[in-house]
Design a protein around this motif. Structure first.
Motif, PDB file in Angstrom:
ATOM      1  N   ASN A 340      33.036  36.681  38.392  1.00 29.80           N
ATOM      2  CA  ASN A 340      34.440  37.099  38.575  1.00 29.80           C
ATOM      3  C   ASN A 340      34.884  37.023  40.044  1.00 29.80           C
ATOM      4  O   ASN A 340      35.433  37.980  40.604  1.00 29.80           O
ATOM      5  CB  ASN A 340      34.635  38.522  38.039  1.00 29.80           C
ATOM      6  N   LYS A 342      37.160  35.024  41.359  1.00 30.20           N
ATOM      7  CA  LYS A 342      38.522  34.531  41.558  1.00 30.20           C
ATOM      8  C   LYS A 342      39.422  35.518  42.289  1.00 30.20           C
ATOM      9  O   LYS A 342      40.101  35.146  43.272  1.00 30.20           O
ATOM     10  CB  LYS A 342      39.139  34.156  40.203  1.00 30.20           C
ATOM     11  N   GLU A 343      39.460  36.769  41.860  1.00 26.12           N
ATOM     12  CA  GLU A 343      40.416  37.720  42.432  1.00 26.12           C
ATOM     13  C   GLU A 343      40.126  38.002  43.899  1.00 26.12           C
ATOM     14  O   GLU A 343      41.057  38.112  44.709  1.00 26.12           O
ATOM     15  CB  GLU A 343      40.426  39.015  41.616  1.00 26.12           C
TER      16      GLU A 343
END
Length: 372
Positions: A340, A342-343
């Protein structure tokens, strides 16, 4: 200051013409600027794409550039140099990306000696696809300029290998901001006909052998059906080899291949649909694709060639793959999604935007020119 820029401008199309148009608009805010472009950029027989010119429906900056000279017509050089000399620039700027332009640009630089400061932006020094005459043409051109702008360590090193005493400054390629704002992913995917529940990978831009699309297609074979791949860009070379590779792929139903030139108005759709941009290049200097992807806050996974590690940052605004192989690229794509990342990468991209403006970039050109 009176500035003359000689390069590719409207009605020619492409990334370098866009780059030049933005620089023209930045300079004209504080200076008197005159633009010249080519009568003919490439002979039709040598141009690998479908069209060199802006097409109906393209939304572009119609920069007011007067046409003068053609790189492949030596008989036109004198007239082009005479026009530029008559403009009496304090600063003459031109842009170099292919050795075949070296003779023309060197000739004009020579004719301006003692009249103007001569500044040359180098997108490349040593080309990705080499020819036996490249070094001679490039060396001839370099000796007729006073200063150089480079945008990567690779280009800096290449410049110094041919001209060890070169006066230069290295600046980071600013981020493109003329394409407009991103749109919601689900809307972008709907426009493209892509399943927005998939992990969408994007390969974007002119497609040439050194950019490694074939490697990415092999990597896609190693990924499961949670992924979709969007490929958008005109092919300079053999399009059939990519079409055949896609036809053999077990994931062909999850691959969208648009082998046409992408107009500016369609660029937001592609980057907004993507969860990550993939740059599986075999070789590189810098790439305008990074500047576009980051404008749309789309992280990047790139091979560790050219200046990608510096531009992207290792696990900062994207991921760096140390080996240009399908296995290594597929593994890094899985890691990007499974962890995860991306953020956090998007947050870092937002923090960097203010440092990558075109206005700041143009101001640094003028500051450097003052030292010549």
């Amino acid at each position: 200051m009176r500035i003359v820029i000689y390069s590719t401008f409207y009605p020619f199309r492409g990334g370098i013409a866009q780059f030049n148009a933005i620089m023209y608009r930045c300079f004209e805010k504080n200076h008197e600027v005159k633009a010249y472009t080519f009568k003919q950029q490439y002979p039709s027989l040598l141009f690998p794409g479908k069209s060199q010119m802006v097409q109906p429906g393209d939304v572009v900056d119609q920069t007011p550039a007067e046409r003068a000279g053609s790189p492949f017509n030596p008989l036109s050089y004198f007239g082009a140099a005479r026009k530029i000399r008559k403009s009496n620039p304090d600063l003459f700027i031109t842009i170099f990306w292919i050795p075949l332009f070296g003779w023309l640009l060197g000739y004009i630089g020579k004719k301006l000696k003692g009249q103007s400061k001569r500044l040359l932006l180098l997108h490349n020094v040593i080309p990705h696809e080499k020819r036996f005459f490249d070094r001679w043409l490039t060396t001839y051109m370099l000796k007729h300029y006073d200063g150089f702008i480079v945008m990567s360590e690779k280009v800096e090193n290449d410049l110094l290998s041919l001209k060890p005493d070169a006066k230069f400054v290295r600046l980071q390629h600013p981020w493109y901001d003329h394409f407009g704002d991103p749109i919601p992913k689900e809307h972008a995917c709907q426009k493209l006909g892509v399943d927005d529940s998939k992990r969408v990978l994007l390969f974007f831009g002119l497609i040439r052998d050194y950019k490694g699309l074939d490697i990415l297609l092999d990597a896609f074979e190693l990924l499961d059906d949670r992924y979709a791949l969007v490929i958008a860009g005109e092919v300079y070379g053999n399009v059939k080899k990519y079409e055949d590779q896609i036809a053999r792929s077990r994931g062909k139903d999850r691959i969208l291949f648009n082998s046409s030139y992408v107009s500016d108005m369609d660029v937001p759709t592609y980057f907004s649909a993507a969860d990550v941009t993939i740059l599986p290049y075999r070789t590189a200097t810098q790439s305008g694709i990074t500047a576009t992807s980051f404008h749309f806050e789309t992280p990047i996974i790139a091979t560790n060639v050219g200046s990608f590690e510096k531009l992207v940052g290792r696990d900062y605004m994207g991921c760096i793959v140390d080996e240009s192989s399908p296995e290594a690229i597929a593994k890094e794509i899985d890691r990007y999604f499974d962890q995860n990342l991306k953020e956090q990468f998007i947050a870092n991209i937002k923090a960097e935007k203010k440092n990558n403006s075109w206005e700041l970039f143009a101001d640094k050109w003028i500051e450097f020119a003052a030292t010549l």
